[in-house]
Design an enzyme around this catalytic site. Structure first.
Site, PDB file in Angstrom:
ATOM      1  N   GLY A  52     -17.996   8.234  -2.402  1.00 16.49           N
ATOM      2  CA  GLY A  52     -16.899   8.332  -3.361  1.00 16.49           C
ATOM      3  C   GLY A  52     -17.034   7.179  -4.340  1.00 16.49           C
ATOM      4  O   GLY A  52     -18.115   6.601  -4.496  1.00 16.49           O
ATOM      5  N   ASN A  53     -15.932   6.786  -4.955  1.00 18.31           N
ATOM      6  CA  ASN A  53     -15.974   5.747  -5.987  1.00 18.31           C
ATOM      7  C   ASN A  53     -16.677   4.466  -5.520  1.00 18.31           C
ATOM      8  O   ASN A  53     -17.534   3.927  -6.221  1.00 18.31           O
ATOM      9  CB  ASN A  53     -14.549   5.453  -6.451  1.00 18.31           C
ATOM     10  CG  ASN A  53     -14.501   4.323  -7.449  1.00 18.31           C
ATOM     11  OD1 ASN A  53     -14.437   3.161  -7.073  1.00 18.31           O
ATOM     12  ND2 ASN A  53     -14.575   4.649  -8.726  1.00 18.31           N
ATOM     13  N   GLY A  72     -18.707   3.924  -2.703  1.00 15.75           N
ATOM     14  CA  GLY A  72     -20.093   4.141  -2.271  1.00 15.75           C
ATOM     15  C   GLY A  72     -21.041   4.369  -3.443  1.00 15.75           C
ATOM     16  O   GLY A  72     -22.127   3.783  -3.503  1.00 15.75           O
ATOM     17  N   GLY A  99     -20.311   7.111   2.869  1.00  9.98           N
ATOM     18  CA  GLY A  99     -19.271   7.444   1.890  1.00  9.98           C
ATOM     19  C   GLY A  99     -19.884   7.432   0.496  1.00  9.98           C
ATOM     20  O   GLY A  99     -20.568   6.481   0.123  1.00  9.98           O
ATOM     21  N   LYS A 133       0.856  -1.186   0.000  1.00  6.42           N
ATOM     22  CA  LYS A 133       0.000   0.000   0.000  1.00  6.42           C
ATOM     23  C   LYS A 133       0.885   1.226   0.000  1.00  6.42           C
ATOM     24  O   LYS A 133       2.030   1.181   0.473  1.00  6.42           O
ATOM     25  CB  LYS A 133      -0.871   0.023   1.259  1.00  6.42           C
ATOM     26  CG  LYS A 133      -2.098   0.891   1.113  1.00  6.42           C
ATOM     27  CD  LYS A 133      -3.188   0.112   0.408  1.00  6.42           C
ATOM     28  CE  LYS A 133      -4.468   0.877   0.295  1.00  6.42           C
ATOM     29  NZ  LYS A 133      -5.551  -0.020  -0.167  1.00  6.42           N
TER      30      LYS A 133
HETATM   31  N1  GLU Z   1      -7.214   0.173  -3.442  1.00  9.31           N
HETATM   32  C1  GLU Z   1      -7.975  -1.001  -3.729  1.00  9.31           C
HETATM   33  C2  GLU Z   1      -8.032  -1.916  -2.522  1.00  9.31           C
HETATM   34  O1  GLU Z   1      -7.845  -1.487  -1.412  1.00  9.31           O
HETATM   35  C3  GLU Z   1      -7.506  -1.689  -4.976  1.00  9.31           C
HETATM   36  C4  GLU Z   1      -6.086  -2.130  -4.966  1.00  9.31           C
HETATM   37  C5  GLU Z   1      -5.584  -2.641  -6.322  1.00  9.31           C
HETATM   38  O2  GLU Z   1      -6.365  -2.711  -7.243  1.00  9.31           O
HETATM   39  O3  GLU Z   1      -4.405  -2.969  -6.381  1.00  9.31           O
HETATM   40  O4  GLU Z   1      -8.333  -3.069  -2.622  1.00  9.31           O
END
Ligand code: GLU
Length: 417
Positions: A221-222, A224, A219, A107
């Site tokens: 956003g994308n 929600g 939420g 992350k």
């Molecule tokens: N940010 C998204 C998650 O937390 C997608 C991560 C990704 O596609 O690598 O699962």
């Protein structure tokens, strides 16, 4: 925010500790699983539009790559912390293992408030960050994607920066790109759509009628928005939604497309015609069949868990519930479908995007959605059957499946040297 004492990383380790004890795991293996293989902190000096220099901090945390290249999103938020990114990176490892895609977990994050930044400033910070981490990422090393307050445009800048450094175009270094640059059909909607599919499967197995069932979404956003739109199309009644500014309620049901249009016009869901205004706290405590937290982490804590009246919680966000709150919900008979299952649709379609990119293919939306549907339904059933067999809750069952797959991979690889 959280009234609970633990920081996000301790919370994540606490979950794995419970899991390791259930699996009778040897202590050394547990130590490997809660350790992060590499942690990168970078400083990002940016010349802002007003000519002043500001130095931002960015992170990329690579938790584990025993099952494949690191994978995980990058979030831009003023409250991003190293502990949060560490816990989210671990979550990605279990998520990818749970749905059985060949990735590890990572992350990233930048401590910044995108609401106060111009598009040019966002581009500068993204390009500088990508440059700083460029030697640690790559299509077979670590594949970033969007997360909170990052999107397809952010990925386009990352892809371009990385490609310039390599000297040739490398679309497969990131997922969640614009479709015109090798992005996948259906990727932008995938996390919310996936949460809706998981909610539908939960309703089915519990014998609850989906049509007319009441849903509250925290939420807008994308995640929600896409969850709301998909659930609305399945016949659910969306009685409450919120965003960072406030919450709205309509017992007769809201039309998410209209609420979204209102948000685009005014900047918030607040003031939507015919709706009643609520606080974020009141929204979470509404009586409903399904509550979908799809905002920040640590929203359901020991402070408010006892007041939650939903029958089922489907975690669209990452880490919305603390360990203490989990216990309270369990005791109150509320079924919780955990993040690593409920929001795995995003990384699933990221995987499909990466496969398309490395094979130089572009699949139709129907093809992508069929694969998403099949993967989520089988992962859900797998968790449900294991839960029935083990007598654990869905969080512990999902973690047990994910963690044991990673533990197996580590054992098979052995230790070098
Ligand atoms: N940010 C998204 C998650 O937390 C997608 C991560 C990704 O596609 O690598 O699962």
């Amino acid at each position: 925010m959280s009234g609970d004492t633990k920081n996000p990383y301790d919370n994540a380790c606490g979950q794995i500790k419970i899991c390791a004890a259930q699996m009778d795991m040897e202590p050394g293996l547990y130590e490997i699983l809660i350790s992060h293989k590499m942690i990168h902190t970078v400083s990002l000096p940016i010349k802002k539009d007003n000519g002043e220099i500001e130095v931002f901090t960015g992170y990329r945390v690579q938790h584990n790559d025993a099952r494949g290249p690191y994978k995980g999103g990058i979030r831009y938020h003023h409250e991003v912390s190293m502990d949060e990114v560490k816990s989210l990176a671990m979550g990605m490892t279990w998520k990818c293992a749970l749905i059985d895609i060949p990735y590890g977990g990572a992350k990233g994050g930048i401590v910044c408030n995108t609401k106060e930044m111009s598009i040019g400033e966002k581009e500068h910070i993204t390009r500088r960050y990508t440059t700083m981490i460029s030697q640690f990422i790559g299509p077979y090393r670590d594949v970033p994607a969007p997360d909170m307050y990052t999107d397809a445009q952010t990925m386009a800048w990352m892809m371009d920066t990385y490609s310039v450094i390599q000297g040739y175009s490398v679309p497969e270094v990131v997922t969640g790109k614009p479709i015109g640059l090798g992005g996948s059909e259906g990727r932008a909607e995938a996390t919310g759509r996936g949460a809706a599919i998981i909610l539908r499967e939960t309703a089915k197995i519990l014998g609850m009628k989906l049509k007319g069932s009441t849903v509250v979404i925290q939420g807008f956003g994308n995640v929600g928005v896409n969850a709301a739109m998909t659930l609305y199309s399945m016949g659910c009644r969306i009685i409450g939604v919120s965003d960072s500014r406030g919450a709205i309620f309509d017992p007769d049901g809201l039309n998410p497309s209209k609420v979204f249009a209102h948000k685009l016009e005014t900047g918030s869901v607040e003031g939507f015609q015919g709706s009643e205004k609520l606080t974020n706290e009141e929204l979470l405590e509404l009586e409903c069949d399904f509550l979908v937290p799809a905002a920040l982490g640590h929203q359901i804590t020991m402070k408010n868990a006892g007041n939650i009246k939903a029958k089922v919680i489907v975690e669209g966000a990452n880490n919305p519930t603390t360990t203490e709150a989990d216990e309270i919900l369990d005791n109150n008979g509320i079924l919780l479908v955990p993040d690593i299952l409920a929001n795995s649709g995003g990384v699933m379609v990221s995987y499909l995007e990466w496969v398309q990119n490395i094979n130089r293919q572009h699949w139709s939306l129907t093809e992508v959605n069929q694969q998403l549907e099949a993967k989520l339904v089988s992962s859900f059933r797998n968790v449900w059957d294991a839960k029935e067999e083990k007598g654990l809750n869905m969080r512990d069952t999902s973690l047990a499946i994910g963690v044991s797959r990673v533990a197996e991979a580590i054992k098979m690889l052995g230790l070098f040297p």
